[in-house]
Design a protein around this motif. Structure first.
Motif, PDB file in Angstrom:
ATOM      1  N   LEU A  62       0.821  -1.212   0.000  1.00 10.90           N
ATOM      2  CA  LEU A  62       0.000   0.000   0.000  1.00 10.90           C
ATOM      3  C   LEU A  62       0.851   1.255   0.000  1.00 10.90           C
ATOM      4  N   LEU A  63       1.848   1.302   0.835  1.00  7.72           N
ATOM      5  CA  LEU A  63       2.651   2.518   0.940  1.00  7.72           C
ATOM      6  C   LEU A  63       3.552   2.727  -0.270  1.00  7.72           C
ATOM      7  N   ASN A  64       3.809   1.679  -1.019  1.00 14.20           N
ATOM      8  CA  ASN A  64       4.648   1.776  -2.213  1.00 14.20           C
ATOM      9  C   ASN A  64       3.844   1.425  -3.454  1.00 14.20           C
ATOM     10  N   ALA A  65       2.704   2.076  -3.627  1.00 10.96           N
ATOM     11  CA  ALA A  65       1.855   1.818  -4.790  1.00 10.96           C
ATOM     12  C   ALA A  65       2.648   2.082  -6.071  1.00 10.96           C
ATOM     13  N   ARG A  66       2.389   1.280  -7.103  1.00 10.66           N
ATOM     14  CA  ARG A  66       3.123   1.417  -8.367  1.00 10.66           C
ATOM     15  C   ARG A  66       2.846   2.753  -9.033  1.00 10.66           C
ATOM     16  N   GLY A  68       0.657   6.529  -8.420  1.00 17.26           N
ATOM     17  CA  GLY A  68      -0.191   7.378  -7.587  1.00 17.26           C
ATOM     18  C   GLY A  68       0.106   7.234  -6.103  1.00 17.26           C
ATOM     19  N   LYS A  69      -0.719   7.904  -5.308  1.00 22.17           N
ATOM     20  CA  LYS A  69      -0.577   7.890  -3.856  1.00 22.17           C
ATOM     21  C   LYS A  69      -1.243   6.643  -3.287  1.00 22.17           C
ATOM     22  N   PHE A  74      -7.856   2.977  -3.498  1.00 21.21           N
ATOM     23  CA  PHE A  74      -9.253   2.785  -3.123  1.00 21.21           C
ATOM     24  C   PHE A  74     -10.144   3.478  -4.151  1.00 21.21           C
ATOM     25  N   HIS A  75     -11.158   2.780  -4.637  1.00 19.42           N
ATOM     26  CA  HIS A  75     -12.070   3.331  -5.637  1.00 19.42           C
ATOM     27  C   HIS A  75     -12.678   4.631  -5.126  1.00 19.42           C
ATOM     28  N   TRP A 130      -1.310   5.391   8.037  1.00 18.69           N
ATOM     29  CA  TRP A 130      -1.147   6.143   6.790  1.00 18.69           C
ATOM     30  C   TRP A 130      -0.090   7.220   6.952  1.00 18.69           C
ATOM     31  N   PRO A 131       0.693   7.454   5.932  1.00 21.68           N
ATOM     32  CA  PRO A 131       1.509   8.670   5.930  1.00 21.68           C
ATOM     33  C   PRO A 131       0.548   9.830   5.701  1.00 21.68           C
ATOM     34  N   GLY A 132       0.980  11.053   5.861  1.00 22.16           N
ATOM     35  CA  GLY A 132       0.088  12.204   5.658  1.00 22.16           C
ATOM     36  C   GLY A 132      -0.573  12.166   4.299  1.00 22.16           C
ATOM     37  N   GLU A 133      -1.887  12.315   4.277  1.00 31.74           N
ATOM     38  CA  GLU A 133      -2.611  12.320   2.993  1.00 31.74           C
ATOM     39  C   GLU A 133      -2.507  13.685   2.450  1.00 31.74           C
TER      40      GLU A 133
END
Length: 133
Positions: A62-66, A68-69, A74-75, A130-133
């Motif tokens: 999750l934290l290293n998504a290919r 985007g953020k 999540f849809h 989560w890191p800061g959104e």
């Protein structure tokens, strides 16, 4: 060999099911979801491998998504915030020389008040902040 993919709530997918034939060509116009399907498969693979101690990877799915953020996996319906969870179910036949076995895996992710968790079945789980959104 993958035999079935079910995705709900991941990027552009809602209630998506694909019975995978032995040979599959992925074609379609721009922005039709081809890369999102590959991202879902890569996410599921990373989630399963990251939680297998024998094959642990420092890459968090999750934290290293290919692309985007992390929260963008999540849809997000038009005009609304992102959904609070998604799931990816995979079925596969593994083996060779007549020694085939069927495996099923489920990867679920949820987000609740800036926390997310990933559950991989069979029998692995993890939770992060989560890191800061």
């Amino acid at each position: 060999m993958l035999t079935r993919i079910e995705i709900d709530g991941f990027r552009s997918f809602l209630d998506f099911t694909l019975d995978v034939p032995p040979f599959l060509a992925l074609v379609g116009p721009n922005s039709s979801g081809k890369s999102n399907l590959l991202d879902a498969l890569a996410f599921a693979r990373s989630a399963v491998l990251a939680r297998d101690p024998a094959r642990f990877s420092e890459d968090d799915p999750l934290l290293n998504a290919r692309r985007g953020k992390p929260q963008e996996v999540f849809h997000q319906p038009v005009g609304h915030g992102p959904v609070d969870h998604f799931k990816i179910d995979l079925s596969a036949d593994t083996g060779s020389d007549g020694n085939w076995r069927k495996i099923d895996a489920r990867v679920e992710a949820s987000r609740e008040q800036a926390r997310w968790g990933v559950t991989v079945r069979p029998a692995r789980a993890d939770q992060k902040v989560w890191p800061g959104e």
